[in-house]
Design an enzyme around this catalytic site. Structure first.
Site, PDB file in Angstrom:
ATOM      1  N   LYS A  22      33.383  42.429  38.727  1.00  0.00           N
ATOM      2  CA  LYS A  22      32.391  42.310  39.662  1.00  0.00           C
ATOM      3  C   LYS A  22      31.995  43.324  40.655  1.00  0.00           C
ATOM      4  O   LYS A  22      30.923  43.690  41.176  1.00  0.00           O
ATOM      5  CB  LYS A  22      32.607  41.091  40.464  1.00  0.00           C
ATOM      6  CG  LYS A  22      31.704  40.563  41.465  1.00  0.00           C
ATOM      7  CD  LYS A  22      31.849  38.963  41.972  1.00  0.00           C
ATOM      8  CE  LYS A  22      32.919  38.720  42.703  1.00  0.00           C
ATOM      9  NZ  LYS A  22      33.058  39.103  44.041  1.00  0.00           N
ATOM     10  N   SER A  23      33.362  43.844  41.154  1.00  0.00           N
ATOM     11  CA  SER A  23      33.330  44.991  42.214  1.00  0.00           C
ATOM     12  C   SER A  23      32.571  46.301  41.688  1.00  0.00           C
ATOM     13  O   SER A  23      31.905  46.637  42.294  1.00  0.00           O
ATOM     14  CB  SER A  23      34.867  45.460  42.703  1.00  0.00           C
ATOM     15  OG  SER A  23      35.306  44.090  43.078  1.00  0.00           O
ATOM     16  N   GLY A  69      29.382  37.627  49.207  1.00  0.00           N
ATOM     17  CA  GLY A  69      29.823  38.527  50.604  1.00  0.00           C
ATOM     18  C   GLY A  69      29.508  39.879  50.381  1.00  0.00           C
ATOM     19  O   GLY A  69      28.955  40.680  51.278  1.00  0.00           O
ATOM     20  N   ARG A  98      30.712  34.542  58.420  1.00  0.00           N
ATOM     21  CA  ARG A  98      31.603  35.699  58.078  1.00  0.00           C
ATOM     22  C   ARG A  98      31.236  37.000  58.718  1.00  0.00           C
ATOM     23  O   ARG A  98      29.841  37.340  58.880  1.00  0.00           O
ATOM     24  CB  ARG A  98      31.769  35.868  56.724  1.00  0.00           C
ATOM     25  CG  ARG A  98      32.296  34.646  55.907  1.00  0.00           C
ATOM     26  CD  ARG A  98      31.858  34.766  54.476  1.00  0.00           C
ATOM     27  NE  ARG A  98      32.884  36.043  53.827  1.00  0.00           N
ATOM     28  CZ  ARG A  98      32.843  36.236  52.615  1.00  0.00           C
ATOM     29  NH1 ARG A  98      32.196  35.723  51.577  1.00  0.00           N
ATOM     30  NH2 ARG A  98      33.780  37.380  52.467  1.00  0.00           N
ATOM     31  N   SER A 145      37.135  46.671  53.561  1.00  0.00           N
ATOM     32  CA  SER A 145      36.988  47.865  52.884  1.00  0.00           C
ATOM     33  C   SER A 145      35.448  47.720  52.373  1.00  0.00           C
ATOM     34  O   SER A 145      34.852  48.850  52.210  1.00  0.00           O
ATOM     35  CB  SER A 145      37.629  48.065  51.858  1.00  0.00           C
ATOM     36  OG  SER A 145      37.361  47.117  50.917  1.00  0.00           O
ATOM     37  N   ASP A 291      42.799  39.860  46.699  1.00  0.00           N
ATOM     38  CA  ASP A 291      42.322  38.993  45.775  1.00  0.00           C
ATOM     39  C   ASP A 291      43.281  38.183  44.858  1.00  0.00           C
ATOM     40  O   ASP A 291      42.654  37.321  44.347  1.00  0.00           O
ATOM     41  CB  ASP A 291      40.805  39.518  45.241  1.00  0.00           C
ATOM     42  CG  ASP A 291      39.741  39.554  46.001  1.00  0.00           C
ATOM     43  OD1 ASP A 291      39.726  38.979  47.316  1.00  0.00           O
ATOM     44  OD2 ASP A 291      38.792  40.429  45.681  1.00  0.00           O
ATOM     45  N   LYS A 318      37.133  35.263  53.878  1.00  0.00           N
ATOM     46  CA  LYS A 318      36.644  35.048  52.882  1.00  0.00           C
ATOM     47  C   LYS A 318      35.460  33.799  52.529  1.00  0.00           C
ATOM     48  O   LYS A 318      35.270  33.282  53.361  1.00  0.00           O
ATOM     49  CB  LYS A 318      37.721  35.359  51.539  1.00  0.00           C
ATOM     50  CG  LYS A 318      38.467  36.478  51.777  1.00  0.00           C
ATOM     51  CD  LYS A 318      37.492  37.424  51.074  1.00  0.00           C
ATOM     52  CE  LYS A 318      38.592  38.863  50.638  1.00  0.00           C
ATOM     53  NZ  LYS A 318      37.908  39.894  50.026  1.00  0.00           N
ATOM     54  N   ARG A 322      41.262  31.504  53.166  1.00  0.00           N
ATOM     55  CA  ARG A 322      42.174  31.347  52.059  1.00  0.00           C
ATOM     56  C   ARG A 322      43.624  30.914  52.358  1.00  0.00           C
ATOM     57  O   ARG A 322      44.236  30.159  51.608  1.00  0.00           O
ATOM     58  CB  ARG A 322      42.117  32.565  51.098  1.00  0.00           C
ATOM     59  CG  ARG A 322      40.642  32.418  50.181  1.00  0.00           C
ATOM     60  CD  ARG A 322      40.619  33.917  49.326  1.00  0.00           C
ATOM     61  NE  ARG A 322      39.358  33.667  48.758  1.00  0.00           N
ATOM     62  CZ  ARG A 322      38.756  34.812  47.901  1.00  0.00           C
ATOM     63  NH1 ARG A 322      39.375  35.851  47.791  1.00  0.00           N
ATOM     64  NH2 ARG A 322      37.857  34.535  47.089  1.00  0.00           N
ATOM     65  N   ARG A 368      38.343  31.496  43.729  1.00  0.00           N
ATOM     66  CA  ARG A 368      39.684  31.761  43.480  1.00  0.00           C
ATOM     67  C   ARG A 368      40.328  30.493  43.418  1.00  0.00           C
ATOM     68  O   ARG A 368      41.637  30.620  42.983  1.00  0.00           O
ATOM     69  CB  ARG A 368      39.977  32.999  44.068  1.00  0.00           C
ATOM     70  CG  ARG A 368      39.044  34.077  43.909  1.00  0.00           C
ATOM     71  CD  ARG A 368      39.594  35.573  44.061  1.00  0.00           C
ATOM     72  NE  ARG A 368      38.653  36.466  44.186  1.00  0.00           N
ATOM     73  CZ  ARG A 368      38.429  37.048  42.895  1.00  0.00           C
ATOM     74  NH1 ARG A 368      38.694  36.683  41.710  1.00  0.00           N
ATOM     75  NH2 ARG A 368      37.328  38.056  42.747  1.00  0.00           N
TER      76      ARG A 368
END
Length: 411
Positions: A22-23, A69, A98, A145, A291, A318, A322, A368
């Site tokens: 996905k990144s 996000g 967020r 980041s 993650d 997130k 989390r 997740r």
């Protein structure tokens, strides 16, 4: 949809093909929007990547990216440099909690016109796109980041490129390196010296195909499954690189502590449980791979191992908080979890291998959470609330678990 995962003794040894990272995919989609000749192979089939593609291609005046996000951060930068573009970008209620102020203020330093429509520093945003001339800015590097990557991805299309000074300790460094390496792949020149990253302008680029590696974050759940299985259990996963761009590939080294080995053969990896865990306490700094924190914490729970996981400050912002979510759900089994702004400690051993009423795991609309707890079916029967949330990053997760012998039913 709630599901029940029934306890199984071990998974069946099969080959699993996970879709692209996905990144990497979301970076590739933004680069393709800025350089149309780019082709993408093995892209992610996640909701997040679909929303990213839809937002770029449909050119709506109001864009709703839901829980995505990465899309919120990347698209904010993208639309800011589109002349004669006026767009409102919003998301879910959680997305509006967020923060995005660090990125917005950096873009404003470049000359962008962005307005907060509700709370200062948070989505939704109204963006008036324009040509940006400024090329020197600084940004706090300690929070996310993705703010940095969003700026770097658009930088080659700025008239004078970008000289970006990073302030403070940089978080999730591998993701920034991934961005720079993908820029290099399409022919953009970059430089990272000390605390300054430079991206040089590039108007003419050669046609490029970006082949996306399978997702290491998704692979982490299979590492957990093997770790919780008897010695001798193995699985094979397809389309992974030994020299990966993804920071979560550090899962290889971490899971050696749980007796799991990784063997590369071409673009396949074979995961095998070769021994019982080497120690009863795990300490890991996950600053560069936050993650996979949920996967590791739940693995420790299942193996009755104590742990201290640090470098987790980004988990507070997130899809859910989390750290608090992990504490809530792990303690349903009777253990004790201590959390700080930056860490999670599992401080009491818990034997979950028992025949009692199944624990219901709340997912908090976080993909997740659902996937991290699923491997516990190797130890006990459990229920997962809102199991469909996995579509955010891994739509075929439950289907693939069935392939390797997991037993489940809708409740």
């Amino acid at each position: 949809m709630n599901i029940r995962l029934h306890k199984i003794e071990k998974p069946e040894s099969r080959i699993i093909k996970i879709s692209g990272s996905k990144s990497e995919t979301n970076r590739a989609l933004l680069l393709k929007a800025l350089q149309h000749s780019i082709q993408i192979e093995n892209g992610s089939d996640s909701d997040d990547s679909y929303l990213m593609l839809q937002a770029i291609s449909e050119k709506k005046e109001v864009i709703d990216i839901g829980h995505a996000g990465t899309a919120m951060r990347f698209l904010t930068a993208y639309f800011a440099i589109q002349p004669d573009c006026s767009v409102i970008i919003k998301g879910s209620d959680r997305m509006h909690e967020r923060p995005i102020g660090i990125l917005v203020e950096a873009l404003k330093q470049l000359g962008a016109e962005i307005h907060y429509l509700e709370k200062q520093g948070y989505p939704p945003l109204k963006i008036i796109g324009k040509k940006l001339i400024q090329n020197r800015i600084s940004i706090q590097a300690t929070v996310s980041s993705q703010y940095i990557s969003a700026l770097l991805l658009i930088a080659f299309r700025l008239e004078n490129g970008l000289r970006l000074q990073l302030i403070g300790k940089v978080t999730s460094v591998p993701y920034i390196k991934m961005t720079l390496q993908m820029l290099n792949r399409i022919g953009v020149k970059t430089d990272w010296t000390d605390d300054v990253i430079t991206v040089y302008p590039a108007s003419e680029l050669a046609d490029t195909t970006l082949s996306i590696e399978s997702d290491w974050s998704s692979a982490s759940y299979y590492y957990a499954i093997i770790a919780l299985s008897p010695v001798g259990t193995f699985l094979e996963l397809r389309d992974f690189e030994k020299e990966s761009l993804q920071g979560d590939a550090c899962i290889i080294r971490i899971y050696e502590n749980f007796g799991v080995t990784t063997h590369f053969k071409g673009k396949s990896i074979r995961l095998e449980k070769v021994a019982s865990p080497a120690k009863e306490y795990l300490e890991a700094d996950l600053t560069n791979a936050p993650d996979i924190a949920q996967t590791i914490a739940v693995t420790c729970l299942g193996l009755n191992i104590l742990c201290n996981l640090t470098g987790l400050h980004t988990l507070r912002i997130k899809e859910t908080d989390r750290l608090q979510a992990l504490k809530n759900e792990i303690e349903k089994w009777g253990g004790t979890v201590c959390i700080t702004e930056n860490s999670l400690q599992l401080t009491s051993k818990i034997n979950i291998n028992r025949d009692t009423k199944p624990v219901l795991i709340k997912t908090y609309q976080d993909h997740r959470m659902a996937m991290a707890f699923a491997p516990l079916a190797l130890k006990t029967t459990l229920d997962i609330q809102e199991a469909e949330v996995v579509s955010k990053s891994y739509p075929d997760f439950w289907k693939d678990l069935k392939k390797i012998g997991f037993k489940m039913q809708e409740l």
